[in-house]
Write a protein that holds these residues in place. Structure first.
Motif, PDB file in Angstrom:
ATOM      1  N   UNK A  41       5.249 -11.378  -1.806  1.00  0.00           N
ATOM      2  CA  UNK A  41       5.322 -11.338  -0.683  1.00  0.00           C
ATOM      3  C   UNK A  41       6.649 -12.076  -0.319  1.00  0.00           C
ATOM      4  N   UNK A  42       7.424 -11.349   0.866  1.00  0.00           N
ATOM      5  CA  UNK A  42       8.494 -12.075   1.237  1.00  0.00           C
ATOM      6  C   UNK A  42       8.609 -11.863   2.761  1.00  0.00           C
ATOM      7  N   UNK A  43       9.104 -12.947   3.578  1.00  0.00           N
ATOM      8  CA  UNK A  43       9.133 -12.964   4.958  1.00  0.00           C
ATOM      9  C   UNK A  43      10.699 -12.729   5.379  1.00  0.00           C
ATOM     10  N   UNK A  44      11.001 -11.935   5.891  1.00  0.00           N
ATOM     11  CA  UNK A  44      12.545 -11.705   6.379  1.00  0.00           C
ATOM     12  C   UNK A  44      12.492 -11.004   7.801  1.00  0.00           C
ATOM     13  N   UNK A  45      13.337 -11.876   8.813  1.00  0.00           N
ATOM     14  CA  UNK A  45      13.025 -11.555  10.070  1.00  0.00           C
ATOM     15  C   UNK A  45      11.732 -11.528  10.563  1.00  0.00           C
ATOM     16  N   UNK A  46      11.351 -10.658  11.259  1.00  0.00           N
ATOM     17  CA  UNK A  46       9.941 -10.608  11.706  1.00  0.00           C
ATOM     18  C   UNK A  46       8.861  -9.535  10.929  1.00  0.00           C
ATOM     19  N   UNK A  47       9.207  -9.564   9.720  1.00  0.00           N
ATOM     20  CA  UNK A  47       8.576  -8.756   8.705  1.00  0.00           C
ATOM     21  C   UNK A  47       7.955  -9.826   7.605  1.00  0.00           C
ATOM     22  N   UNK A  48       6.839  -9.230   7.334  1.00  0.00           N
ATOM     23  CA  UNK A  48       6.239 -10.015   6.166  1.00  0.00           C
ATOM     24  C   UNK A  48       5.897  -8.771   5.093  1.00  0.00           C
ATOM     25  N   UNK A  49       6.835  -8.595   4.128  1.00  0.00           N
ATOM     26  CA  UNK A  49       6.405  -7.586   3.022  1.00  0.00           C
ATOM     27  C   UNK A  49       5.472  -8.025   2.139  1.00  0.00           C
ATOM     28  N   UNK A  50       4.528  -7.124   1.912  1.00  0.00           N
ATOM     29  CA  UNK A  50       3.523  -7.426   0.838  1.00  0.00           C
ATOM     30  C   UNK A  50       3.502  -6.371  -0.283  1.00  0.00           C
ATOM     31  N   UNK A  51       3.944  -6.468  -1.406  1.00  0.00           N
ATOM     32  CA  UNK A  51       4.330  -5.495  -2.239  1.00  0.00           C
ATOM     33  C   UNK A  51       3.312  -5.600  -3.439  1.00  0.00           C
ATOM     34  N   UNK A  52       2.941  -4.498  -3.918  1.00  0.00           N
ATOM     35  CA  UNK A  52       2.362  -4.559  -5.233  1.00  0.00           C
ATOM     36  C   UNK A  52       1.381  -3.089  -5.191  1.00  0.00           C
ATOM     37  N   UNK A  53       0.722  -2.623  -6.241  1.00  0.00           N
ATOM     38  CA  UNK A  53      -0.026  -1.513  -6.406  1.00  0.00           C
ATOM     39  C   UNK A  53      -1.137  -1.430  -5.113  1.00  0.00           C
ATOM     40  N   UNK A  54      -1.271  -0.198  -4.805  1.00  0.00           N
ATOM     41  CA  UNK A  54      -2.123   0.074  -3.520  1.00  0.00           C
ATOM     42  C   UNK A  54      -3.541  -0.668  -3.860  1.00  0.00           C
ATOM     43  N   UNK A  55      -4.056  -0.707  -4.950  1.00  0.00           N
ATOM     44  CA  UNK A  55      -5.283  -1.404  -5.309  1.00  0.00           C
ATOM     45  C   UNK A  55      -5.248  -2.798  -5.125  1.00  0.00           C
ATOM     46  N   UNK A  56      -4.204  -3.406  -5.433  1.00  0.00           N
ATOM     47  CA  UNK A  56      -3.924  -4.770  -5.245  1.00  0.00           C
ATOM     48  C   UNK A  56      -3.696  -5.181  -3.883  1.00  0.00           C
ATOM     49  N   UNK A  57      -3.109  -4.333  -3.101  1.00  0.00           N
ATOM     50  CA  UNK A  57      -3.049  -4.498  -1.543  1.00  0.00           C
ATOM     51  C   UNK A  57      -4.354  -4.199  -0.637  1.00  0.00           C
ATOM     52  N   UNK A  58      -5.086  -3.559  -1.224  1.00  0.00           N
ATOM     53  CA  UNK A  58      -6.164  -3.039  -0.450  1.00  0.00           C
ATOM     54  C   UNK A  58      -7.000  -3.905   0.142  1.00  0.00           C
ATOM     55  N   UNK A  59      -7.491  -5.245  -0.524  1.00  0.00           N
ATOM     56  CA  UNK A  59      -8.335  -6.227   0.004  1.00  0.00           C
ATOM     57  C   UNK A  59      -7.610  -6.922   1.254  1.00  0.00           C
TER      58      UNK A  59
END
Length: 125
Positions: A41-59
């Motif tokens: 994860x990274x917070x930049x400006x008003x965005x929180x980027x959540x990165x990883x494989x789709x299955x890991x993001x799904x929950x």
């Protein structure tokens, strides 16, 4: 209870490939960057980027935003008093305490109470 910051969530496969454009668009560097579960994860400006494989993001994709508040206990009380529900009980991460709540109208949000030192470093309060 006061909302201190709201982040739009951006879902990505690769954090390092996502950040260059966001750096140019926001004119800033990430305020924070950390791992959570098998995600980055990274917070930049008003965005929180959540990165990883789709299955890991799904929950986590059920929440439309991440909202930083000054008092998580009061936030929980207000959500419940308004007919909402807590969908993910309180837990802790590198940034502090958090929970997921579904509002009475159906919107789902992650609420986070940052640790004091992080709140001071990022928000100056």
């Amino acid at each position: 209870m006061t909302i201190l910051k709201t982040y739009a969530r951006l879902w990505a496969d690769d954090l390092d490939a996502t950040l260059p454009l966001l750096r140019r668009l926001t004119g800033t560097e990430p305020d924070l960057r950390f791992a959570f579960a098998s995600l980055e994860l990274a917070a930049i400006g008003d965005f929180l980027v959540i990165a990883g494989p789709p299955a890991a993001r799904a929950p986590f994709t059920h929440a439309s935003a991440t909202v930083v508040v000054d008092d998580l206990d009061e936030t929980r009380r207000l959500v419940l008093a308004d007919g909402g529900t807590i969908t993910t009980p309180e837990a802790t991460s590198e940034t502090g305490r958090f929970l997921y709540a579904r509002h009475a109208g159906g919107a789902e949000v992650e609420y986070v109470e940052w640790r004091a030192e992080l709140r001071t470093r990022v928000l100056g309060c």
